[in-house]
Design a protein around this motif. Structure first.
Motif, PDB file in Angstrom:
ATOM      1  N   THR A 123       0.833  -1.210   0.000  1.00  0.00           N
ATOM      2  CA  THR A 123       0.000   0.000   0.000  1.00  0.00           C
ATOM      3  C   THR A 123       0.863   1.254   0.000  1.00  0.00           C
ATOM      4  O   THR A 123       0.344   2.363   0.087  1.00  0.00           O
ATOM      5  CB  THR A 123      -0.911   0.046   1.250  1.00  0.00           C
ATOM      6  N   TYR A 233      -7.433   0.926   3.061  1.00  0.00           N
ATOM      7  CA  TYR A 233      -7.270  -0.336   2.332  1.00  0.00           C
ATOM      8  C   TYR A 233      -8.008  -1.450   3.049  1.00  0.00           C
ATOM      9  O   TYR A 233      -7.915  -1.585   4.273  1.00  0.00           O
ATOM     10  CB  TYR A 233      -5.782  -0.690   2.225  1.00  0.00           C
ATOM     11  N   GLN A 251      -2.589  -0.681  -4.227  1.00  0.00           N
ATOM     12  CA  GLN A 251      -2.879   0.745  -4.382  1.00  0.00           C
ATOM     13  C   GLN A 251      -3.947   1.021  -5.439  1.00  0.00           C
ATOM     14  O   GLN A 251      -4.476   2.127  -5.493  1.00  0.00           O
ATOM     15  CB  GLN A 251      -1.587   1.509  -4.685  1.00  0.00           C
TER      16      GLN A 251
END
Ligand code: AMP
Ligand code: ZN
Length: 436
Positions: A123, A233, A251
């Motif tokens: 991430t 996330y 991402q």
């Protein structure tokens, strides 16, 4: 732009990934055949040694494993190695008081940590980040699982645990927290408390959060992102499959990559148990490939999801699943804690002053979930006698809390006054907004 923790494994061509899966599956079957449960189960299905698994197609010969099997196998029915080699256990609630227990050897913990680190790093986090783990530590896997993964990435880890928002803000300000891990409902709660306590956004350095352990919608994600000005996330896992680190968003934030070098994922029609078509919603079935001490094959998660059909723009070759849309059983998740209605029934029906009918109500109280248990009292208890009623209410509350770990509100009702349905009793009223 995208960063990989384990570039080779995360981008492994599908053919090689499948060859890896087959090798690992054979290893798992060989470990499974050392457990009392599979020693009985697998030979009946024609699998007497790992040599009987010749291709990934042979997975289909392996019978499903359910939470009920894990409960029946409690405590050691799924343990495949000598107890001296076990270095940790985790447990999750079952449909009744019997938990399901998972054991790890040193390598299992190392592999699990690697998967969690992979999720976190993917991430955009790195060693410069400060990570505040606002989730329950203890038998629940989310605390220690994320803790170890974040340390592996090299982040500064603050093991704050859940609750006490004032203290959480102080930690964020004192140490410059950039990343949070929490349930989505706790993140929303944190945001409203921030406003209430006048904590300015400028005084904290948050950039992102990992939210999981309970279902939430895309709208909820967006709301948290907008309110806190962070990226959120989705983190999916379950204790039977180690815990966090099973599937995670990259991402691209469009579906969760399921780490196929650690798990074989199937999606089946929950009624026929036949494979669902690609893109079709069904029950997620998982086989763990990365844990020797407690191998679990074709586990019926009861979670509903679907595979994405297109590869992800991030370049990872591992398939993505849709965020979990619901469950095929009646398990409730209340502020991240799993709860089966039968656990409540078991407790209240053991208290002799309690009458025959009860109702479980779940609502939103601000951003958090609130559980209310309404029970009738026995016919010989008078509702105008408040002292014994208060004592009874407190007794029910305390007994429930010690058994289900959630502190419920308890309401007592006169015998015969709660609604009785004509068909199947409807014992649960879940008034929280639905997830899509
Ligand atoms: P536990 O074994 O206590 O970790 O609980 C695992 C269960 O929590 C899963 O089977 C799901 O039902 C639920 N869960 C975990 N993560 C998520 C998530 N990101 N979205 C929806 N449900 C989740
Ligand atoms: Zn991706």
């Amino acid at each position: 732009m995208y960063q990989y923790w384990n570039p080779e494994m995360e981008t492994l061509p599908r053919r090689e990934l499948e060859a890896w899966q087959l090798r690992q599956l054979k290893t798992m079957v060989s470990y499974a055949l050392r457990t009392p449960f599979y020693q009985d189960r697998l030979p009946k299905a024609g699998i007497k040694s790992e040599a009987d698994i010749k291709s990934l197609e042979d997975l289909k010969q392996i019978p499903f494993t359910t939470k009920q099997d894990l409960r029946v196998g409690f405590p050691y029915g799924f343990l495949s190695i000598p107890k001296d080699e076990v270095i940790r256990l985790h447990a999750s609630s079952g449909t009744t008081g019997t938990p399901t227990t998972i054991y790890f050897n040193r390598e299992d913990i190392r592999r699990w940590t690697g998967f969690v680190a992979r999720c976190i790093y993917g991430t955009g986090c790195n060693a410069t980040d400060v990570f505040q783990n606002m989730i329950t530590y203890g038998l629940f896997t989310g605390g220690l699982g994320f803790h170890a993964g974040a340390e592996e990435v090299g982040m500064l880890v603050i093991p704050s645990g859940v609750g006490n928002t004032t203290r959480q803000f102080k930690l964020m300000q004192d140490f410059g927290t950039t990343v949070l891990h929490a349930t989505p409902s706790f993140l929303l709660h944190v945001e409203s408390k921030m406003r209430e306590e006048g904590v300015s956004r400028e005084s904290i350095k948050l950039k992102r959060a990992f939210a999981g352990a309970e279902p939430y919608s895309e709208d909820t994600r967006r709301r948290i992102e907008e309110l806190l000005h962070i990226d959120v996330y989705n983190s999916y896992g379950l204790s039977e499959m180690n815990g966090p680190g099973v599937a995670f968003e990259c991402q691209g934030k469009d579906g969760l990559h399921i780490w196929e070098d650690g798990y074989i994922a199937e999606i089946v029609n929950p009624d026929t148990l036949e494979p669902a078509r690609d893109g079709e919603i069904g029950e997620l079935v998982l086989t763990i490939l990365c844990r020797e001490a407690t191998p679990i094959l074709r586990y019926r998660t009861r979670d509903l999801s679907a595979f994405y059909t297109e590869p992800c723009s991030c370049g990872r070759t591992h398939r993505r699943i849709h965020r979990i849309t619901g469950r095929t059983d009646d398990m409730l998740i209340i502020n991240g804690v799993n709860l089966f209605p039968s656990q409540i029934e078991e407790v209240i029906m053991s208290i002799k002053e309690v009458g025959n009918n009860y109702l479980i109500v779940i609502e939103k109280d601000g951003m958090l979930d609130r559980l209310t248990v309404k029970t009738e009292v026995g016919p010989d208890i008078f509702m105008d006698d408040t002292r014994p009623l208060n004592a009874l209410r407190e007794k029910i509350r305390r007994t429930l809390q010690s058994s289900i770990t959630i502190n419920p509100r308890v309401e007592l009702h006169e015998s015969g006054s709660l609604p009785v349905s004509e068909g199947k009793a409807k014992r649960v009223q879940d008034n929280r907004p639905r997830n899509v």
